[in-house]
Each structure stands twice: as C-alpha cells, then as structure tokens.
Write an enzyme that holds these catalytic residues in place. Sequence first.
Site, PDB file in Angstrom:
ATOM      1  N   HIS A 188       0.853  -1.201   0.000  1.00  0.00           N
ATOM      2  CA  HIS A 188       0.000   0.000   0.000  1.00  0.00           C
ATOM      3  C   HIS A 188       0.888   1.250   0.000  1.00  0.00           C
ATOM      4  CE1 HIS A 188      -3.832   2.076   0.361  1.00  0.00           C
ATOM      5  NE2 HIS A 188      -3.103   2.998   0.956  1.00  0.00           N
ATOM      6  N   ALA A 189       0.658   2.142  -0.977  1.00  0.00           N
ATOM      7  CA  ALA A 189       1.565   3.275  -1.202  1.00  0.00           C
ATOM      8  C   ALA A 189       1.659   4.188   0.017  1.00  0.00           C
ATOM      9  CB  ALA A 189       1.086   4.078  -2.405  1.00  0.00           C
TER      10      ALA A 189
ATOM     11  N   TYR B 197      -9.019  11.689   3.766  1.00  0.00           N
ATOM     12  CA  TYR B 197      -9.147  11.519   2.318  1.00  0.00           C
ATOM     13  C   TYR B 197     -10.427  12.158   1.791  1.00  0.00           C
ATOM     14  CZ  TYR B 197      -5.426   8.186   3.144  1.00  0.00           C
ATOM     15  OH  TYR B 197      -4.243   7.593   3.532  1.00  0.00           O
TER      16      TYR B 197
ATOM     17  N   HIS C 209       0.310  11.818  -6.008  1.00  0.00           N
ATOM     18  CA  HIS C 209      -0.228  11.872  -4.642  1.00  0.00           C
ATOM     19  C   HIS C 209       0.892  11.716  -3.613  1.00  0.00           C
ATOM     20  CE1 HIS C 209      -3.142  11.042  -1.348  1.00  0.00           C
ATOM     21  NE2 HIS C 209      -2.144  10.292  -0.901  1.00  0.00           N
ATOM     22  N   GLU C 210       1.697  10.683  -3.787  1.00  0.00           N
ATOM     23  CA  GLU C 210       2.771  10.418  -2.813  1.00  0.00           C
ATOM     24  C   GLU C 210       3.811  11.530  -2.813  1.00  0.00           C
ATOM     25  OE1 GLU C 210       2.289   8.322  -0.617  1.00  0.00           O
ATOM     26  OE2 GLU C 210       0.611   7.335  -1.608  1.00  0.00           O
TER      27      GLU C 210
ATOM     28  N   HIS D  49      -6.424   0.790   5.649  1.00  0.00           N
ATOM     29  CA  HIS D  49      -6.378   1.798   6.716  1.00  0.00           C
ATOM     30  C   HIS D  49      -7.050   1.333   8.006  1.00  0.00           C
ATOM     31  CE1 HIS D  49      -5.779   3.650   2.842  1.00  0.00           C
ATOM     32  NE2 HIS D  49      -5.202   4.689   3.421  1.00  0.00           N
TER      33      HIS D  49
ATOM     34  N   GLU E 175      -3.081  15.032   2.427  1.00  0.00           N
ATOM     35  CA  GLU E 175      -3.572  14.124   1.383  1.00  0.00           C
ATOM     36  C   GLU E 175      -3.953  14.856   0.101  1.00  0.00           C
ATOM     37  OE1 GLU E 175      -3.078  11.104   1.692  1.00  0.00           O
ATOM     38  OE2 GLU E 175      -2.711  11.027   3.852  1.00  0.00           O
TER      39      GLU E 175
ATOM     40  N   HIS F  52       3.031  14.456  -0.676  1.00  0.00           N
ATOM     41  CA  HIS F  52       3.437  14.302   0.729  1.00  0.00           C
ATOM     42  C   HIS F  52       4.907  14.692   0.901  1.00  0.00           C
ATOM     43  CE1 HIS F  52      -0.212  12.392   2.106  1.00  0.00           C
ATOM     44  NE2 HIS F  52      -0.072  11.326   1.343  1.00  0.00           N
TER      45      HIS F  52
END
Length: 580
Positions: free
Chosen positions: A321-322, A489, A351-352, A479, A379, A355
């Site tokens: 999971h990323a 999210y 997305h990552e 999660h 997020e 962060h």
Amino acid sequence: MPPKAPTVAEARAFVEKVEARLLEANVEASRADWVKSTYITDDTEALAAKADERAINAQVELAKASTRFDRLKLPADLARKLKLLKISLTLATPADPKASEELTRIVSGMEGAYGKGKWCPPGSDKCLDIEDLSRLMAESRVPNQLRDAWVGWHRISPPMRPDFARYVALANQGARELGFADTGALWRSKYDMPPDDFAREMDRLWEQVRPLYLQLHAYVRNRLREKYGDDAVPATGPIPAHLLGNMWAQTWENVYSLVAPPNADPGYDLTEILKGRKTDAQQMVRYGEGFFTSLGFASLPETFWQRSLFTKPRDREVVCHASAWDVDFADDLRVKMCIDITGEYFATIHHELGHNFYQRAYNRQPYLFRDSANDGFHEAIGDTIALSITPEYLVKLGLLDKAPDPSKDIGLLLNQALDKISFLPFGLLIDQWRWKVFSGEVPPEKYNESWWALRRKYQGVTPPVARSEEDFDPGAKYHVAANVPYARYFLADILQFQFHCALAQAAGCTEPLHRCSIYGNKEAGRRLNAMLEMGQSRPWPDALEALTGERQMDATAIRDYFAPLERWLEEQNRGKPVGW
Ligand code: X8Z
Ligand code: ZN
C-alpha cells in the site's frame, strides 16, 4: 506548601526538551517501520512494534506531564505546541506497560497480516496478492470471476477480528488516560474546532456534494444494467460492490470503458500510452518530480532515488500500500509503493510526491509544527497537482500527440468523476464506522452488519454474496487494519478542488477549471509553497487562507469543476430512478 506555579520560561524549556526527545524517538521508530514495511518478518514486526511503543509512550508521558502548564497564560506558539503535543497521536498507549506492549504488537501485526494477505484460488498453484487481485477487479468483466476475487480477498480479515476488538479496547484506554472520551474523539479533536463540530463539518460537506454523487450513481447503475443485465444490477437498488472496477468500490475509473459517453470519448488512454512507450516505474516517478520542479520546487535528493521502493520485490513480503516517508523529519524522503504502469498509478505517484514535497517545505519549522495544516491538507497536495494532468500537459510531455477537441470534455469529466465523485461517500463512511466502534455504539458482534449498513446508506452498494458476523469486511481495507484515520481523504477530495481553483487563478487560467494546468507556473508554485512551508504552525484556516483567501473548507469548487458533467448526467437520467 502548595506547589509553586510554573513559569513561561519553564514551559519553554519543557517544550524544547519535548521536541528533542520526540524527534529522536520518532526517527528511530520510522527506521524500524521502514524496514518492517519493506521486509515483513516476525522479527521486523516485533522490532517496529517496540520502537513505536517507545515513541508513543514518550509522547503520552510528555503530554501528561505538560498538563502542569494548562493554567498558565502562554505565548501563542508555545500554547499551540503544547496543544499539538496532546492531540497529535493517532494511537495512545495506556500507562500499564503490558497493555501498551500488547497494543503496539497488535497494530504492527494487523498491518503485517494485511501486507501478507493472499487468496489462493482452488485448483491453482499461484496465490494472488492485493496487486494481482486489484488488476483482476479492474480488468475482468466476468461477474463470477469478480465475485470470487472479491470473496477471496475478504478472507484475509476474519482472523484479525479478535485482535481488532482488543485494539479498540486498549486504544480507548490510552485515549481516556489522556482525557478523551475514546479514540474517535481523539481523532476528531485534530481540526482546530470542538470534536462534535468536526463531525458536523463532515456532514455539511457531504450534503454539498451528495446530489452530484446520486446522479453519477444512477447513471453508472443504468450502464452496468445494460452490460450485466437486470438480474445482476437492480433498477432502483444499490449496485453490487464487485462490479465497479475496484476491490472496495471506492473509485470507479476502471469501469470507464463500460460507461463512456458514445460521442464524447476523448480517445486516449494514459495506461496504453505509458505501456506502449515501455515507461518504467522510475520514469513514472521522474515525471511526477518534473511537475513539482516546474513550479520552482528543488529536485528530490539523491537518497530519495537510492532508498525508495518502487517495485514489488519478488523474494520477500512487503506492505505494498503506497506511502510517503520523511524518515529523519528533514531530507530523508522516500516513497514505498509497488508501481504498475497505469494511469491510476501515475496519479498515485503524484499523490505520494505531494506528501514528500510538503514534508520538505515545512522541515525548517520546529519539530512540533512539522506536519500539514490538518491531515486533509497532506492528502490533498499531490492530488491537486494531479488535477493539472490535462491533455495539454500530456502533449507538453510528449506523451500525447494532440489534445482532444473540447467536444470530448464530457468523456474526460466523466472519467475524472469516476475517480473523485465516486470516492466521496467511501471517504466519509470509513470513519463514521470507526467512530461508532470506538465509542461503543457498534459492539464487536455488530462490526460487519454496521459496516454494510453504512456502505449501503452512503455509497449505495451491496456485497456480492451474503455476509455475516463470521466475516470482518472492514479489515480487508488497509487503513482499518493499519490504524490510519480516513476522514483525511474525504477532506482532501474536496480541498484539492479548492486548491486547484485558487492556483489556476494565480496562474491566470481563464478556461473552465478542468482545462487548467498549472504546470511550469512559478507564481502558482510560490503560492503553494507559502502554504506548505507553514506546516502546522497556525490553525488550518490560516493556511487555507494563505492559498485560497478562504477560511472554510467548501465544496463549491468541486461542484463547479463538474458542473457541465452534472447537467449532462441529469439529462441522461431524466425519467429514470435516482437513489436506492
Ligand atoms: O491510502 C492512500 C494513499 C496513501 S496515503 C495511496 N489513499 C487512499 C486509499 O488508497 O484508500 C489515496 C486515496 C485514498
Ligand atoms: Zn496519502
């Protein structure tokens, strides 16, 4: 003699000590967690649990000790730091060492069990992990195959059920010792407003977007009826969850080809383009980095490329999971994900990286301010950037020869809605469920029943086969197994459109929002960075204002973005049932 009242100078010295101690403990825990997540064994799991326990215990102890400054009038920065010290944990360990050890072991073990999860189809010698099963859910159009994969994956979680109930009890014990009603109240206290107000805020935002979701749901249901028949998909009821292209029916872009508008299909598919060009995982990440540097952000450090995990190793278990990491809370940025060459992963990479660029932007703040304004902001950043992946942008990258004609916009918007609008009720309901579980309103013997009641109520989906309390379907979502809050999210889904709208304006884009890309625009980059570098030094409305001029989270931008699609959906649904 009564104890002497503490002074501001003592409070300042205390905070300095806290920041040094937590930094050290959390760097150690990050390292142990990284090794565990990229090499799951009984030993790495135990070591990570131990390091997590030490870091959490330290923070719990210090949060308790800090209450001696509660009645002191403090300068704003100190007051905020002491408040953050008390609310920033997502898991509070109880003071009893046995209980705290058990709790961190359980959480580490549940994440590991999820990471190792597999389904071995009868009669086949190959077992399928969540990446294999996700591909199958995305690509197969054979209902029985989809159902079997769905049921197969959901077998990983019943063994977690007793652990999960124990984790709820122990985490609540820890939260209560810190003065919260339960762990849900602790999670809801992180938004610069009273916890109950935050729950109402979520409802308010959902009401703002619900009409659009209902239209999308009705349209997709009709198209799936044409594909799978009246028996498989009821005319007026919820949609079976296995037919929507995703294991959790959380986003539906993988069924785009089944529901595409016949006259407005944009005629390109990013997955095919990337595969056709033999793009590899590292190149996908380079594209993502390139977007951020075009805005004026510095490139990622060399260590990012050396230490990240981009592809699934063949010889060991990992948590695929990323996730994005900032191991030393300064420059040791990394991502960990098992990249497939698809448009969906292309977006997840952005997305990552959002962060990582956020983490680096706030790394000059004092330790306790090194986080996002609220967790929804963290997020939302990479997703905001990904909204700028327009056809024109793909042309600039050389991935597309020519942008489709604006008459194809409905196809593009529908594709985007299948990702962003379909997600909203899912983003909302996960923590609706967990809040009820933590408060005791939902006891263990009702875990699954209440889960499906919420799935039906908000998403309008049903399980493909009958479920019971023998199952534990929430645990088949990362999660839930890994104790990661989820309201973030939902907020991000709304916030990213607010951010995109403000940045597009800063970049001087006068076209409809969905055609704006901020690629290469330094003014947009400057505005974005101004918000990012604040970290959580100020309440989130201040950060929101720095970027957008607004102080409220608001769904107007997401509704505006999809306005042309909404009108089109209403036309398609005219005379047909909407809702379930
Ligand atoms: O978990 C994630 C990211 C890591 S923070 C990949 N997301 C949620 C999910 O996969 O369920 C991104 C969107 C929702
Ligand atoms: Zn994320």
